[in-house]
Enzyme design. Sequence first.
Site, PDB file in Angstrom:
ATOM      1  N   SER A  51      32.010  33.928  46.801  1.00  0.00           N
ATOM      2  CA  SER A  51      32.844  34.938  46.141  1.00  0.00           C
ATOM      3  C   SER A  51      33.464  34.488  44.828  1.00  0.00           C
ATOM      4  O   SER A  51      34.072  35.309  44.131  1.00  0.00           O
ATOM      5  CB  SER A  51      33.952  35.401  47.093  1.00  0.00           C
ATOM      6  OG  SER A  51      33.438  36.268  48.074  1.00  0.00           O
ATOM      7  N   LYS A 105      32.627  36.513  41.834  1.00  0.00           N
ATOM      8  CA  LYS A 105      33.337  37.759  41.550  1.00  0.00           C
ATOM      9  C   LYS A 105      34.080  37.679  40.215  1.00  0.00           C
ATOM     10  O   LYS A 105      34.456  38.708  39.648  1.00  0.00           O
ATOM     11  CB  LYS A 105      34.316  38.089  42.675  1.00  0.00           C
ATOM     12  CG  LYS A 105      33.675  38.618  43.962  1.00  0.00           C
ATOM     13  CD  LYS A 105      34.754  39.034  44.959  1.00  0.00           C
ATOM     14  CE  LYS A 105      34.173  39.774  46.163  1.00  0.00           C
ATOM     15  NZ  LYS A 105      33.603  38.881  47.175  1.00  0.00           N
ATOM     16  N   SER A 136      39.327  39.266  47.825  1.00  0.00           N
ATOM     17  CA  SER A 136      37.880  39.020  47.808  1.00  0.00           C
ATOM     18  C   SER A 136      37.119  40.141  48.512  1.00  0.00           C
ATOM     19  O   SER A 136      36.150  39.899  49.235  1.00  0.00           O
ATOM     20  CB  SER A 136      37.548  37.672  48.468  1.00  0.00           C
ATOM     21  OG  SER A 136      36.302  37.187  48.039  1.00  0.00           O
TER      22      SER A 136
END
Length: 432
Positions: free
Chosen positions: A136, A139, A191
Site C-alpha cells: 500500500s 498509494k 489505506s
Amino acid sequence: MMWRRACAVVVAGTVISGIGGVSGIAGTVIAQPVPPPTTSAPFTTPNTDSCPFTSLPAPAVDLSEVPAPGTTVPAPVPVPDEPVGGDRLGGCGVVLPAGAPPLPADIAASGWVVADAETGEVLAAKDPHGRYRPASTIKMLLALVALDTLNLDTVVTATAEDANAEGSAVGLGKGGTYTNRQLMQGLVMASGNDAAHALARQLGGDDAAVKKMNALALELGALDTRTATPSGLDGPGMSSSPYDLAVIFHAALQNPTFAELIHTETVQFPGFPKDPTIPDDQDRPGFTLANDNQLLYNYDGALGGKTGFTDDARHTYVGAAERNGRTLLVTLMGGEAQPIRPWEQAARLLDYGFGLSSTMTVGTLTDTSTDRSQPKVTAATTPGAPAAVSAAGTSPDAGFSSTARTAVAVGGTVVILGLILGAIVMSRRRRN
C-alpha cells in the site's frame, strides 16, 4: 516449553489412553516417544550482499501475480546502466557513509533508505535499488495523481464495486456520498482499497489509473517501479525499491495536501444509507477515522507516513519526522513485524539518521546527470476546481534548482565573455 500430547492405542480391542505413555495389560506402561520441544531460530535481517533482487522481487507465495487469461507477465523493469542517485547506491548490502556509527539493532527490513527530505541527500541505505513489492505504500503515487487531477470538493457516490474492493477498507458503502477529500483521507489514513477504487474510477478505471501512476513514477525518476494495481495489491509485474519509495515520498511531502493528510490523526468520516435490497438493513452512521500510522502518535516530531502489507510484499513502510529544523524520511521494504513493528524500526533508523552529520551522505534522491533531477508533475486546472499542486513548483529541490539555474546562467555568461575576450586576444595576436 515442554511438548506433550495425549495419545491412544487399541490393546486387545480396548482403547486405553494416557499422557506421554499408554497403560497396557496388567498395568504395563508402553512408552511412547515424546516429540522434541518446538523451537524457532531468532530472527535475522536478510542478507542481500549477493544482490538477489537486482531485477525481480522474491517469488510470490500465492496466486496474486498469476496473469489474467490471455495476458502474460510483463518483463522485469529494465535495470539502469548506472545506479540512479550515485555509484554507492549500486551496492546491495548496507551502504553507510565513512565514519558512520554501527546501525541500530532489530532492523528486520530487507531493504531501506534514510534520506534528508529537504536536500534529497541519502544518508544511509540497505539494498536501495533492490526490487521489492510496495504493497500500500504505492498509494502515494495514486494520491499524487488524484491530487493533480481531481477536484477535492467533488462529491462522489460509492458503488457496490467500490465498497467490495478486495483488501483493507476505510468503510465505504454502496450509495454513500463522499467528497474526494474524504476519499483521500480514507486512502492515506486508513489505506482503504475501497477509497482507492473510487478514486481510480474517476481517473478512468484501474487500468487508466495504473498507467498514470507509472507515468508519474517514470517522470519522478523512480525507475525500479511498475505499478500493477491502484491500491498496492500484488499483481503481475509489480515492482519498486526502497530508493524509489524515497523518491516518491520525497515528492509527495512537497504537496501540502498530502502532507496534511498523513499528519492528520483523526477525522470524522461519513456513514452510508441502508441497502433497500437487503431486508432489515439499517443506515450506517458516520464514525471517527483514525490514522493507522503509529509513528505519528509515538515519535517526537513525526510528520506521518504510509503503511503497507501483503503476503507477498510482507511489511513495507514510509515515514518522516522533523527534529531541530531538520526533516528526514525513511523507507522500508521486505520487512517483518519482528522483533519490533515496522514503525518502530523506522523510528530507530530516523534516530540513527538524526545522529549523522548533514555532510555524511552516500547519494542523492535525484539523478543529477539527467533531467530527472527536476521532477515535474504537470498542474492541471479543471473548470470550477482549484489549481492542482505541482510537486515541482513547491519542492525544495525545485527552489534549489532555480537557484542552481541562476548560478549556471551567470557562470555561463562569464564563460562566454571569457571566450569572446580570448578570441579577440588571439585575433590580435594573429594580426601581429
